[in-house]
Design a protein around this motif. Structure first.
Motif, PDB file in Angstrom:
ATOM      1  N   ARG A 187       0.831  -1.197   0.000  1.00  9.91           N
ATOM      2  CA  ARG A 187       0.000   0.000   0.000  1.00  9.91           C
ATOM      3  C   ARG A 187       0.876   1.260   0.000  1.00  9.91           C
ATOM      4  NH1 ARG A 187      -5.394  -0.630   0.733  1.00  9.91           N
ATOM      5  NH2 ARG A 187      -5.332   1.343  -0.399  1.00  9.91           N
ATOM      6  N   GLY A 188       0.434   2.224  -0.761  1.00 11.43           N
ATOM      7  CA  GLY A 188       1.221   3.454  -0.896  1.00 11.43           C
ATOM      8  C   GLY A 188       2.385   3.310  -1.870  1.00 11.43           C
ATOM      9  N   GLY A 189       2.410   2.185  -2.615  1.00 12.44           N
ATOM     10  CA  GLY A 189       3.581   1.835  -3.422  1.00 12.44           C
ATOM     11  C   GLY A 189       3.851   2.713  -4.633  1.00 12.44           C
ATOM     12  N   ASP A 198       4.445   5.759  -4.646  1.00 20.17           N
ATOM     13  CA  ASP A 198       5.571   6.643  -4.296  1.00 20.17           C
ATOM     14  C   ASP A 198       6.885   5.960  -4.688  1.00 20.17           C
ATOM     15  OD1 ASP A 198       3.845   8.471  -3.040  1.00 20.17           O
ATOM     16  OD2 ASP A 198       3.999   7.433  -1.112  1.00 20.17           O
ATOM     17  N   THR A 199       6.948   4.662  -4.409  1.00 20.74           N
ATOM     18  CA  THR A 199       8.168   3.906  -4.691  1.00 20.74           C
ATOM     19  C   THR A 199       8.369   3.745  -6.197  1.00 20.74           C
ATOM     20  OG1 THR A 199       7.965   2.821  -2.572  1.00 20.74           O
ATOM     21  CG2 THR A 199       9.328   1.714  -4.209  1.00 20.74           C
ATOM     22  N   SER A 241       8.520   5.255   8.315  1.00 20.36           N
ATOM     23  CA  SER A 241       8.433   3.893   8.841  1.00 20.36           C
ATOM     24  C   SER A 241       7.680   3.872  10.171  1.00 20.36           C
ATOM     25  CB  SER A 241       9.802   3.247   8.970  1.00 20.36           C
ATOM     26  OG  SER A 241      10.496   3.846  10.028  1.00 20.36           O
ATOM     27  N   LYS A 277       2.165   8.583   6.608  1.00 20.19           N
ATOM     28  CA  LYS A 277       1.988   7.896   5.327  1.00 20.19           C
ATOM     29  C   LYS A 277       2.185   8.801   4.107  1.00 20.19           C
ATOM     30  CE  LYS A 277      -2.959   8.271   4.892  1.00 20.19           C
ATOM     31  NZ  LYS A 277      -4.093   7.717   4.228  1.00 20.19           N
ATOM     32  N   GLN A 317       5.716   6.471   1.084  1.00 22.56           N
ATOM     33  CA  GLN A 317       5.943   5.071   1.466  1.00 22.56           C
ATOM     34  C   GLN A 317       7.413   4.914   1.884  1.00 22.56           C
ATOM     35  OE1 GLN A 317       6.279   1.806  -1.280  1.00 22.56           O
ATOM     36  NE2 GLN A 317       4.750   0.569  -0.215  1.00 22.56           N
ATOM     37  N   THR A 318       7.654   4.179   2.954  1.00 19.68           N
ATOM     38  CA  THR A 318       9.008   4.037   3.499  1.00 19.68           C
ATOM     39  C   THR A 318      10.029   3.649   2.433  1.00 19.68           C
ATOM     40  OG1 THR A 318       7.978   3.271   5.514  1.00 19.68           O
ATOM     41  CG2 THR A 318      10.330   2.911   5.324  1.00 19.68           C
ATOM     42  N   ARG A 319       9.657   2.672   1.628  1.00 21.28           N
ATOM     43  CA  ARG A 319      10.599   2.159   0.626  1.00 21.28           C
ATOM     44  C   ARG A 319      11.005   3.247  -0.373  1.00 21.28           C
ATOM     45  NH1 ARG A 319      14.456  -0.748  -0.638  1.00 21.28           N
ATOM     46  NH2 ARG A 319      14.416  -1.778  -2.646  1.00 21.28           N
ATOM     47  N   SER A 320      10.081   4.176  -0.646  1.00 22.08           N
ATOM     48  CA  SER A 320      10.409   5.245  -1.601  1.00 22.08           C
ATOM     49  C   SER A 320      11.510   6.134  -1.032  1.00 22.08           C
ATOM     50  CB  SER A 320       9.171   6.081  -1.946  1.00 22.08           C
ATOM     51  OG  SER A 320       8.785   6.919  -0.871  1.00 22.08           O
TER      52      SER A 320
END
Ligand code: ADP
Ligand code: ASP
Ligand code: MG
Length: 412
Positions: A151-153, A155-156, A206, A210, A213-216
């Motif tokens: 979710r929120g992917g 951004d990544t 993290s 939100k 996204q953390t990964r982004s």
């Protein structure tokens, strides 16, 4: 031509009018001389609706079909934005993840990007395409199945494209005009930051903020992508929004720079386990094997050789955690008198790189919470953050009290 990546989140493409608004922002950048890669999310609410349909059809769903279904929202917005741009006379084309192809691992529902070959889009740009509208959040695994990035992917997706195509910038258009000291929806006094370091943004994301996204943020930090968060509802100037950048570029250096919260937390307590060497391994190894994402851990003092062990995990991991602990008990690896799951908790955290060189932040945090009568259930700290677990009903009060006590309303 220099390249620019622009990403529009769900509320920014929520209806045809907003898609047109997004198209006019893209047009402006084309006029500024960029070849543009636009990453789009599904219309707001669409992904939730699709996830709901999956759960109603099959509670123990096949993850490959989940991805086939929930990735579809982005396909619609990519096509509609490409059409809106064409209506404005701009050569634009939509791209689904597999057409690029954006290659990922096969971890359905939480896939990681492995590679974005640039040749397909490059060839189209050199043939005259000015805008590639790419469906965010989705990719394709080696076996040819569609995947999604969590979710929120989107951004990544955006940051990964910016890195792969060496874009001048990656602009994330959303429903707030930047990154704030805390979520502006729960604290009126939250202040927009002009800049924030990758490290702090990574922690905030993290820990629950939100907005990215953390990964982004991880990818942006690793590939030094200039990442900007800004509003799709306002007119931009060059200094609009918030730039996520290296610590060295930032003048303002407060000890604490932001407060984050996460509602998606549960506290689990194993009551009366034997306090012996190896007990932590006997508990947390099966939890890890079951894919439970354990965050905070506390072991209470022991009495008569027995102790309580408490840990936190995401609320949707509680069932897995319970099953893993019951199985470990049944096999005789551990013994406990009870397993209590408390889902009415939340995590509130303060973040700041200034903490590296400044003592006393935790103490000040605990005092502020105690002054409001908020009981702290679990604590963890790292170099640049302190997190506490508190009752969910105190979440807003805790965020506001911490925002106040660290003076975040005003610039340093
Ligand atoms: P999009 O659909 O554009 O991806 P999201 O809903 O994922 O947007 O993220 C934007 C939301 O993030 C904001 O509406 C805001 O409520 C929330 N948010 C949480 N923490 C922060 C913060 N520190 N600064 C800005 N927004 C935040
Ligand atoms: N549409 C997806 C979601 O709602 C991805 C995204 O918007 O970033 O999670
Ligand atoms: Mg988002």
């Amino acid at each position: 031509m220099p390249r620019l990546v622009m990403k529009f989140g769900g509320t920014s493409v929520a209806d045809l009018e907003r898609i047109k608004n997004a198209a006019s922002k893209v047009r402006r950048e084309v006029e500024n001389g960029f070849d543009v890669i636009v990453i789009v999310s599904a219309m707001s609410g669409k992904t939730n609706e699709l996830v709901g349909w999956v759960n109603q059809t099959s509670p123990m769903f096949d993850a490959r079909e989940y991805d086939a279904i929930v990735s579809s929202g982005e396909n619609v917005t990519a096509g509609l934005l490409a059409l809106s741009l064409q209506e404005m006379g701009i050569p634009a084309r939509s791209w689904q993840g597999w057409q690029v192809p954006l290659m990922t691992t096969s971890a359905h529902g939480a896939a990681r990007i492995e590679e974005i070959p640039t040749d397909n889009l490059d060839a189209k740009f050199s043939e005259g395409m000015q805008v590639a509208v790419v469906a965010g959040f989705q990719g394709i695994a080696d076996d040819g199945r569609i995947t999604t990035l969590g979710r929120g992917g989107s951004d990544t997706t955006a940051v990964a494209f910016a890195a792969a195509f060496a874009a001048t910038r990656c602009d994330i258009y959303t429903d707030v005009d930047g990154v704030y000291t805390t979520d502006p929806r729960i604290e009126d006094k939250a202040r927009k930051l002009d800049k924030i370091s990758y490290e702090e943004m990574l922690e905030l994301a993290s820990l629950g903020a939100k907005v990215l996204q953390t990964r982004s943020v991880e990818l942006a930090m690793r590939f030094k992508v200039r990442l900007r968060v800004l509003s799709s509802f306002e007119d931009q100037t060059d200094n609009s929004g918030t730039l996520v950048c290296d610590e060295e570029e930032i003048m303002e250096n407060k000890i604490v720079s932001g407060v984050a919260y996460s509602k998606d937390e549960a506290k689990m307590t194993l009551v009366s386990v034997a306090d012996r060497p190896g007990i932590a391994a006997a508990i947390f190894s099966p939890l890890a094997a079951a894919g439970v994402n354990v965050d905070m851990i506390v072991q209470n003092i022991s009495e008569d050789g027995r102790t309580d062990m408490t840990f936190s995990c995401p609320t949707d991991h509680v069932a897995k955690a319970e099953a893993a602990m019951e199985a470990a008990k049944a096999s005789g690896e551990i013994n406990f008198h009870g397993l209590i799951a408390d889902r009415d908790v939340c995590k509130v955290s303060v973040v700041g790189i200034g903490m590296r060189s400044h003592a006393g932040v935790a103490a000040q945090m605990f005092e502020a919470l105690s002054a409001e009568g908020v009981n702290i259930k679990v604590i963890t700290t790292s170099e640049i953050k302190v997190s506490v677990l508190v009752d969910r009903k105190y979440m807003e009060l805790a965020v506001q009290a911490l925002h106040d006590t660290f003076g975040l309303e005003t610039a340093a």
